[in-house]
Design an enzyme around this catalytic site. Structure first.
Site, PDB file in Angstrom:
ATOM      1  N   ASP A  19      -0.177  -0.507  17.858  1.00 56.95           N
ATOM      2  CA  ASP A  19       0.580   0.279  16.620  1.00 56.95           C
ATOM      3  C   ASP A  19       0.709   1.797  17.735  1.00 56.95           C
ATOM      4  O   ASP A  19       1.258   2.407  17.828  1.00 56.95           O
ATOM      5  CB  ASP A  19      -0.959   0.515  15.884  1.00 56.95           C
ATOM      6  CG  ASP A  19      -0.400   1.684  15.152  1.00 56.95           C
ATOM      7  OD1 ASP A  19      -0.095   1.191  14.063  1.00 56.95           O
ATOM      8  OD2 ASP A  19      -0.914   2.209  15.068  1.00 56.95           O
TER       9      ASP A  19
ATOM     10  N   LYS B  86       4.329   4.456  18.286  1.00 59.11           N
ATOM     11  CA  LYS B  86       4.504   6.068  17.376  1.00 59.11           C
ATOM     12  C   LYS B  86       4.128   6.681  18.952  1.00 59.11           C
ATOM     13  O   LYS B  86       5.079   7.917  18.225  1.00 59.11           O
ATOM     14  CB  LYS B  86       2.434   6.587  17.254  1.00 59.11           C
ATOM     15  CG  LYS B  86       2.269   5.281  16.210  1.00 59.11           C
ATOM     16  CD  LYS B  86       0.932   5.744  14.927  1.00 59.11           C
ATOM     17  CE  LYS B  86       0.810   5.335  13.683  1.00 59.11           C
ATOM     18  NZ  LYS B  86      -0.763   4.884  13.453  1.00 59.11           N
TER      19      LYS B  86
ATOM     20  N   GLY C 197       1.140   8.889   9.238  1.00 63.24           N
ATOM     21  CA  GLY C 197       0.892   8.883   7.784  1.00 63.24           C
ATOM     22  C   GLY C 197       1.476  10.356   7.036  1.00 63.24           C
ATOM     23  O   GLY C 197       2.317  10.134   7.302  1.00 63.24           O
TER      24      GLY C 197
ATOM     25  N   GLY D 123      -2.721   5.024   5.053  1.00 61.74           N
ATOM     26  CA  GLY D 123      -2.886   4.861   2.912  1.00 61.74           C
ATOM     27  C   GLY D 123      -2.172   5.277   2.347  1.00 61.74           C
ATOM     28  O   GLY D 123      -1.099   5.815   3.042  1.00 61.74           O
TER      29      GLY D 123
ATOM     30  N   THR E  25       0.852  -1.532  -0.105  1.00 63.06           N
ATOM     31  CA  THR E  25       0.076  -0.302   0.487  1.00 63.06           C
ATOM     32  C   THR E  25       0.442   1.210  -0.033  1.00 63.06           C
ATOM     33  O   THR E  25       0.387   2.359  -0.564  1.00 63.06           O
ATOM     34  CB  THR E  25      -1.056   0.178   1.557  1.00 63.06           C
ATOM     35  OG1 THR E  25      -2.288  -1.074   1.297  1.00 63.06           O
ATOM     36  CG2 THR E  25      -1.159   1.201   1.190  1.00 63.06           C
ATOM     37  N   VAL E  26       2.177   1.795   0.933  1.00 61.71           N
ATOM     38  CA  VAL E  26       2.833   2.303   1.155  1.00 61.71           C
ATOM     39  C   VAL E  26       3.256   2.548   0.257  1.00 61.71           C
ATOM     40  O   VAL E  26       3.619   3.711  -0.677  1.00 61.71           O
ATOM     41  CB  VAL E  26       3.652   2.906   2.174  1.00 61.71           C
ATOM     42  CG1 VAL E  26       4.017   3.883   2.783  1.00 61.71           C
ATOM     43  CG2 VAL E  26       2.275   2.719   3.579  1.00 61.71           C
TER      44      VAL E  26
END
Length: 435
Positions: free
Chosen positions: A203, A207, A136, A304, A15-16
């Site tokens: 997650d 972060k 993101g 995304g 995806t990335v």
């Protein structure tokens, strides 16, 4: 205008990786004109070269051999987008030791091994950048380490996981149960088939560890951060929160108090009038307080292909600018863990929402209040739901309690639970203390 070329190798085309490749192709002219450097994708590591891709990419760029990137002296930058600890960490170490700059979106590796990798990048006089690892498309790390670097931060608090924020938004706005909201998130691609890392706060803890290092200069291993997920949040909790004027969000918070740093990840009630309460669905936001800038909030999509790809390409642009002036060896790392004046102090103190199920009989409220007072816990707000909709004589007793440590609260509630008229401690949720 310089005619330099920066050759990069992409590790991963998921995806990335697909978003990064698409952005480099779409914005090629803009990047070259603003940096004076042409960024060329030389090789892309994939598991299966025959697989159908989301992006149109020349077959000759694909390889299933990492050495074609890591050992190629013509490749200047390795962009690691595989995710996970292994083999991503080993590839990054090898790239840095081979004098290649590294860009990554890998929060797990940076949270656990960021200090080691940073020191390795300094030793080899190359750049290590990881903007996409936290928010993101939100450029929070760059903002903290450049534009806001003159500030002494007192608090960083954020909604940094789009999956949990989507689930809690659907529960709050549309009255869905946790199970139904999770299923909806999975159908829409916001949640993995196994959502454990998201819904259990793993997650977010990774972060937060990176944010704490960047903003406060103190590395707190993610496994040491007190953490609680959202799986226990019910429609009733959402309803009571709204009655008190709050929304429930999974927040990651790092807060400086004198010479200590408190860090935790947990669902928390956010006042309706706070900007974080308006952040819904898959969006993320990070709220920072500095002693000069005061309050700053960055908001955007936290995951995304294109948002994360934007952050990755932003890091590549910074390397290209330094490359254009032959200054990459002098570039300041995103963070250095050198704050000797701070010590990690766990979760610290918070206000708490507590939902007790108890018999509706005389003396209950007095006994509970006395027990809480014995532990130095005072009551801010109290609500008793009528038993009109209840079976039998049990009713919910809802408390908002003043600041207390979680350990002390647990001790008090253990004693409260021993009363025969207390049937269940149904919910305990933090009430966020936002300066």
């Amino acid at each position: 205008m310089n005619n330099k070329k920066l050759k990069i190798g992409l590790l991963g085309l998921g995806t990335v990786g697909s978003g990064t490749y698409r952005m480099l192709c779409t914005n090629e002219q803009i990047i070259t004109s603003t940096t004076g450097v042409a960024i060329e994708v030389a090789k892309v590591l994939v598991h299966d070269k025959t697989k159908k891709r989301e992006v149109d990419i020349p077959q000759e760029l694909l390889t299933d051999n990492p050495d074609e990137i890591l050992k190629d002296p013509s490749i200047d930058v390795v962009v690691e987008l595989l995710g996970g600890m292994k083999p991503a960490y080993d590839y990054m170490v090898e790239a840095l030791n081979n004098k290649k700059h590294v860009v990554t979106a890998n929060k797990e590796v940076i949270a656990s091994k960021g200090e080691e990798l940073t020191n390795l990048s300094i030793k080899n006089k190359v750049m290590l950048r990881y903007e996409a690892s936290v928010g993101g498309g939100i450029p929070i790390l760059n903002a903290i380490s450049t534009s806001l670097q003159a500030n002494e931060f007192t608090q960083i608090v954020g909604i940094v996981n789009g999956t949990t924020n989507y689930i809690l938004t659907q529960m709050s706005e549309n009255g869905l149960s946790y199970e139904d909201a999770l299923h909806d998130a999975q159908l829409k691609g916001f949640a993995e088939a196994d959502p454990t890392n998201d819904v259990e706060g793993i997650d977010a803890a990774n972060k937060l560890s990176i944010l704490a290092t960047t903003a406060f200069g103190l590395h707190v291993p993610p496994e040491d951060i007190p953490r609680k997920g959202i799986t226990h949040i019910t429609e009733e909790d959402i309803d009571f929160a709204l009655q008190f004027g709050y929304k429930i969000k999974l927040i990651a918070m790092a807060k400086r108090y004198r010479n200590t740093l408190e860090c935790h990840v947990q669902p928390a009630m956010i006042p309706m009038n706070h900007p974080l309460a308006t952040v819904n669905n898959e969006f993320n936001a990070i709220f920072a307080k500095g002693n000069a800038v005061d309050d700053v909030m960055l908001y955007g999509k936290g995951a995304g292909a294109m948002p994360s790809g934007s952050a990755v390409v932003g890091d590549l642009v910074e390397i290209a600018r330094a490359y254009a002036t032959n200054s990459t060896a002098m570039a300041v790392p995103t963070a250095l863990n050198d704050n000797k004046n701070l010590a990690f102090d766990g979760e610290g103190q918070n206000m708490y929402y507590v939902n007790l199920i108890a018999e509706d009989m005389p003396g209950v409220l007095g006994n509970i209040a006395t027990t809480l007072g014995k532990y130095g816990i005072s009551i801010d707000t109290f609500l008793q739901r009528s038993r009109g909709r209840q079976t039998g004589r049990n009713v919910p007793l809802i408390y908002i309690l003043h600041e207390v440590t979680r350990d002390r609260l647990n001790e008090a509630l253990e004693e409260v639970s021993n009363f025969s008229f207390v049937k269940e401690v149904k919910s305990i949720i933090s009430v966020a203390l936002l300066d």
